[in-house]
Every structure is written in C-alpha cells, then in structure tokens.
Design an enzyme around this catalytic site. Structure first.
Site, mmCIF file in Angstrom:
data_model
loop_
_atom_site.group_PDB
_atom_site.id
_atom_site.type_symbol
_atom_site.label_atom_id
_atom_site.label_comp_id
_atom_site.label_asym_id
_atom_site.label_seq_id
_atom_site.Cartn_x
_atom_site.Cartn_y
_atom_site.Cartn_z
ATOM 1 N N ASP A 119 0.784 -1.242 0.000
ATOM 2 C CA ASP A 119 0.000 0.000 0.000
ATOM 3 C C ASP A 119 0.816 1.292 0.000
ATOM 4 O OD1 ASP A 119 -1.618 -2.106 0.694
ATOM 5 O OD2 ASP A 119 -2.295 -1.256 2.585
ATOM 6 N N GLN A 135 4.355 0.578 1.957
ATOM 7 C CA GLN A 135 4.440 -0.620 2.791
ATOM 8 C C GLN A 135 5.481 -1.533 2.165
ATOM 9 O OE1 GLN A 135 1.958 -2.436 5.474
ATOM 10 N NE2 GLN A 135 2.709 -0.420 5.979
ATOM 11 N N SER A 150 -0.580 -0.042 7.431
ATOM 12 C CA SER A 150 -0.903 1.161 6.667
ATOM 13 C C SER A 150 -1.505 2.295 7.483
ATOM 14 C CB SER A 150 -1.849 0.797 5.531
ATOM 15 O OG SER A 150 -1.124 0.083 4.564
ATOM 16 N N GLU A 198 -10.651 -2.467 3.748
ATOM 17 C CA GLU A 198 -9.285 -2.028 3.937
ATOM 18 C C GLU A 198 -9.118 -0.639 3.330
ATOM 19 O OE1 GLU A 198 -6.473 -5.828 4.252
ATOM 20 O OE2 GLU A 198 -6.959 -5.382 2.181
HETATM 21 C C1 FRU Z 1 -3.960 -3.744 2.402
HETATM 22 C C2 FRU Z 1 -3.403 -4.143 3.758
HETATM 23 C C3 FRU Z 1 -3.826 -3.168 4.815
HETATM 24 C C4 FRU Z 1 -2.757 -3.377 5.876
HETATM 25 C C5 FRU Z 1 -1.527 -3.590 5.025
HETATM 26 C C6 FRU Z 1 -0.512 -4.502 5.615
HETATM 27 O O1 FRU Z 1 -3.217 -4.239 1.357
HETATM 28 O O2 FRU Z 1 -3.826 -5.458 4.081
HETATM 29 O O3 FRU Z 1 -5.137 -3.348 5.281
HETATM 30 O O4 FRU Z 1 -2.626 -2.287 6.750
HETATM 31 O O5 FRU Z 1 -1.983 -4.107 3.795
HETATM 32 O O6 FRU Z 1 0.637 -4.559 4.825
#
Ligand code: FRU
Length: 477
Positions: free
Chosen positions: A47, A63, A107, A223
């Site tokens: 993300d 991320q 995230s 999400e």
């Molecule tokens: C979405 C997600 C978010 C989470 C992150 C973890 O792709 O699952 O909900 O915070 O990725 O890497």
C-alpha cells in the site's frame, strides 16, 4: 510467494549483510524493472502510505517487507517528490521496532500539524499465541526525517470490531481533524469507524460512531478507506474484501471501489446523497488506493499496482509490486475522472505520429482517438509472431477489452486473462503509459482507468496500430 512465518517475521537485525546483499543481487537480475514508476528496492511493496504535503514537498511512503516477495514484517519506506512524477527514497523508514508495532507497521496516513508531519498508522501486534491486537498509533516526523513514536496508543480495538481494524486516514474537514478506520464486525461484515480529534489535538481521538456510507456489509472487511473532497463533494475510496459480485461486478481477487456523495454529516455520522458504488479501476491490479487533499485543494490519489494473495513473476527475483502514477481527481456531471498529474508531460523525450513499430523501448505514452463505429485492435508488447498485449476499443458496441493472454509470463489466471469495461458508443480518447512491465490506460480523459502489470518476453517490444487510428507516440524517459 509462500514463505514460512519464521522467515517472514524474523527480526530485521537478524538478517545478515550477506543475506541482504544476495537479495539485492537477485532483484537486479529481473528483466522487468520499471523506469519511471516507483518500485521497492528489495522485497514486496504494497500500500501507499502517508501521502501528504509537508515542508514544501510531497511525501509518499510505501508498505514494504524488504527480504523477499512476501507479506512479512512490514515497514514504511519514505520517499519525497517535488513534481509528483519523480519520487526519491530518502533512507527514512518507519520500522516495526516498538512494542506497539512489533509485528508490522501497517498502513496509515500523514498530515502536517504545527510544522511536523503527524503519522497515523496501525501497529500490528501479536502475542505468543499469535493472537492479534490491532492498535492505531502515531508518530511525529520532523523536517530532517527524524521519527518519534508516541508511547500511548491513540485508538484501542473497540468492542464491536474483530482483530481486523486498521488503516487510519486523517483528514481535515472544515478546520477540524477526523479519521476513518477500516473495520470488520463480529458477524464478519466490513464497516468504517469515524473518529474526531478532541479539541483538534491529534494525540487525542474520540469515536464518533460507525460511518453510514450506504454499505450493505456484504464484504467481510474494508481495507484502506480514504475520504477526499473533490469540488466540495466527499469521495470515499475503499477496498472491500469479499464484496458480493451481485452488488458490483469485478474480476480481481479484491476490488478497489469508490462512491461520490453530496455531503458529510459529521454528527450522524453519515455520508449522504444517492451515491452509486463503482470500480475505481478496470485493470488487472490496482488496490489500496490512497488519496489526500493538497493545501491548494486538489485531490490526489495513488494506487498499489498489485494485489494481496497473488503471486507475481517477479517473485523469483525477490521483489513484487509498484506504485501507480499519481492521479488527480475531478468531477464532471457528477462523474469521477482520474487524470495523471500535469507534470507527466515532462517525461516526454520525443514525439512522432502513431504508427507500427517493430522495436520500442516499452516505455512510452500513446495518445489517440478512436472514432465512433470502429473496432480498433491494438497490439502492445508485440512480437513478430503477432502475440502481445491486446487492447480492443470497440466504439460500435461501447466496450474496451484488455487481453494479456498472449503476452509474456502468465499468472493469476484463475481470475481471467482479460479485463473490460463499458463505454459510450461514440468517439473515444485513449491516453496510455507503458513502463517495461506496467500499463496504465486512461479512457476519455480518465473516466475509466485500467492499471495492470504485464510481464513480456524478451522479444515482445513491438507496437501494432490498426489502420485509421491516428495519434501521437511519445518516448518517455
Ligand atoms: C492492504 C493491507 C492493509 C494493511 C496492510 C498490511 O493491502 O492489508 O489493510 O494495513 O496491507 O501490509
């Protein structure tokens, strides 16, 4: 890529220099590296996080698990940009090094507050029985990139949510800070919680309630919810996992959707207006899109070009994922448009009339129009045998199809090898960008968008343009 939990959650300090070097060497071997899209240095990018404006620059984190193409112990990697086209890594990372983010800095978002960047994110914490405690936590980043994490948790798991509670987005609405957080109810429906900063203090959050956005709860988790304002209208962007296809048709493992509302009632709390659920993107991959309103009021978004739970051909080179172009949102007749930021034009090195090409760099922009009552069948990433990525624009029936079944290495085929969308059966304009293994297509000025990966073979470098299609080819660099 499937890796054992012990590998994915091994502490960062336990990875040796040699191991890190071997991973970086393997990444360098990939034939599919993008040139002007942001990719992870190593490991998996997912993300977009903390997309914001602070200290005269744009900030965008991603991320990342840096040790391979898998979802492991996540960190945020910081980049900055002045033009929203070139993003440079600064070396700053938000590491999973605190008791409140011990199993991942998940995230979140960022916003300038009193000369510092406030970072609002999810601390993924697991106990010895692997039971998760999702904490919404914060940090300050100063102008030199020093990060100071808060010792206190900002939002604890409420009683009406499961362990799936994450991705806080802070936004300013009429001079007051609010935040939305994605959630799952105990009966496994997705919903969104709204919080308000008490006395506008971002270290003190109070729940307002569950945000009514007309959701049916058919998804099992929401999400990355994001609320941005476009010409004063609230636009909610979110990733509803498991959404019932009867509610909205989509082909990817998880959709990325949006709704355009008339108003935001902060007390109810509710987003109001007759909003229709729509796909944000019609391509093979665009997920976890993050948006924010710039100080001058523009609404900018950026997407992860990738999807959870999908293996990619780059996995064997120890990396996965890329960031999309930054897109600016606008509304025309109530419809949402996404357009690449104006500075993308600065990447044009040369231009020529659109025509067949036996050899391209696979790094170009095409701009063309297909007149009404035509079927234009283009082949990108084409080889001499006539295989490649097919783009069919049918202005008779009003349909666009992207077919990657004959282009390079196939993957995620359980979800189909074509993607399509409906358009009005009339003159149709296309602006598309290729970047080695990425394609982003903007239809009719961004009314519909296709974002996709494609992993061509070495000889798939040609371009086949049908007769009657006129436009411009721009070499990008
Ligand atoms: C979405 C997600 C978010 C989470 C992150 C973890 O792709 O699952 O909900 O915070 O990725 O890497």
């Amino acid at each position: 890529m499937n890796l054992p939990t012990e590998v994915r959650y091994r502490r960062y300090e336990d990875w040796t220099e040699q191991e890190r070097y071997a991973i970086a060497e393997n990444v360098a071997k990939s034939p599919w590296h993008a040139t002007y899209h942001l990719e992870p240095k190593t490991g998996l990018l997912n993300d977009p996080n903390g997309f914001s404006y602070f200290d005269g620059k744009f900030h965008l984190f991603y991320q990342n698990w840096p040790f391979g193409a898998a979802h492991g112990l996540k960190q945020w990697v910081h980049t900055t940009s002045t033009d929203l086209v070139h993003f440079e890594e600064t070396g700053v990372t938000l590491l999973p090094d605190h008791a409140h983010d011990s199993h991942g800095a998940y995230s979140g978002s960022a916003y300038e507050v009193d000369g510092k960047l406030f970072i609002f994110y999810t601390g993924n914490v697991r106990d010895e029985n692997w039971v998760r405690d999702p904490l919404q936590i914060g940090a300050w980043m100063d102008k030199d990139g020093n990060i100071q994490k808060f010792e206190d948790v900002l939002i604890q798991q409420p009683s009406d949510v499961t362990e799936h509670f994450r991705d806080p987005q802070i936004f300013d609405y009429k001079g007051h800070f609010y935040a939305i957080v994605g959630a799952q109810s105990h009966d496994k429906s997705g919903f969104i919680k709204l919080y308000k900063a008490v006395d506008n203090d971002v270290t003190n959050w109070q729940e307002v309630g569950n945000l009514d956005f007309g959701g049916t709860g058919s998804e099992y988790m929401i999400e990355c919810p994001n609320l941005v304002f476009v010409d004063g209208k609230p636009v909610l962007l979110y990733s509803p996992q498991g959404l019932d296809k009867a509610e909205l048709s989509y082909d990817n493992i998880y959709p990325n959707t949006y709704k355009v509302f008339d108003d935001f009632d902060t007390e109810a709390p509710a987003l109001t207006g007759n909003a229709k659920l729509e796909n944000l993107d019609y391509g093979f991959e665009a997920y976890a899109t993050q948006g924010f309103n710039t100080p001058d009021g523009r609404a900018l978004i950026v997407s992860w070009i990738g999807l959870p739970d999908v293996d990619y051909p780059t996995d064997r080179f120890d990396y996965q994922g890329a960031m999309s172009l930054v897109k600016e949102l606008s509304l025309k007749d109530g419809k949402l448009y996404q357009t690449p930021v104006a500075a993308m034009e600065a990447l044009r090195k040369s231009s020529e009339p659109l025509a067949n090409k036996a050899e391209t760099s696979n790094t170009y922009e095409l701009d063309f129009t297909v007149a009404a009552n035509q079927t234009a069948d283009l082949l990108l990433f084409a080889d001499e045998a006539g295989n490649g990525l097919r783009l069919i624009i049918d202005t008779k029936t009003g349909k666009i199809v992207l077919d990657r079944s004959a282009c390079g290495e196939q993957y995620a085929t359980d979800f189909g090898r074509t993607r399509s969308c409906d358009i009005a059966p009339s003159d149709t304009s296309i602006r598309l960008f290729t970047d080695k293994s990425i394609i982003e297509i903007f239809v009719n000025g961004g009314e519909k968008v296709f974002t996709s990966r494609v992993f061509p073979s070495e000889n798939q470098i040609g371009l086949v343009i049908p007769e009657g299609v006129t436009g411009t080819y721009y070499e990008l660099g």
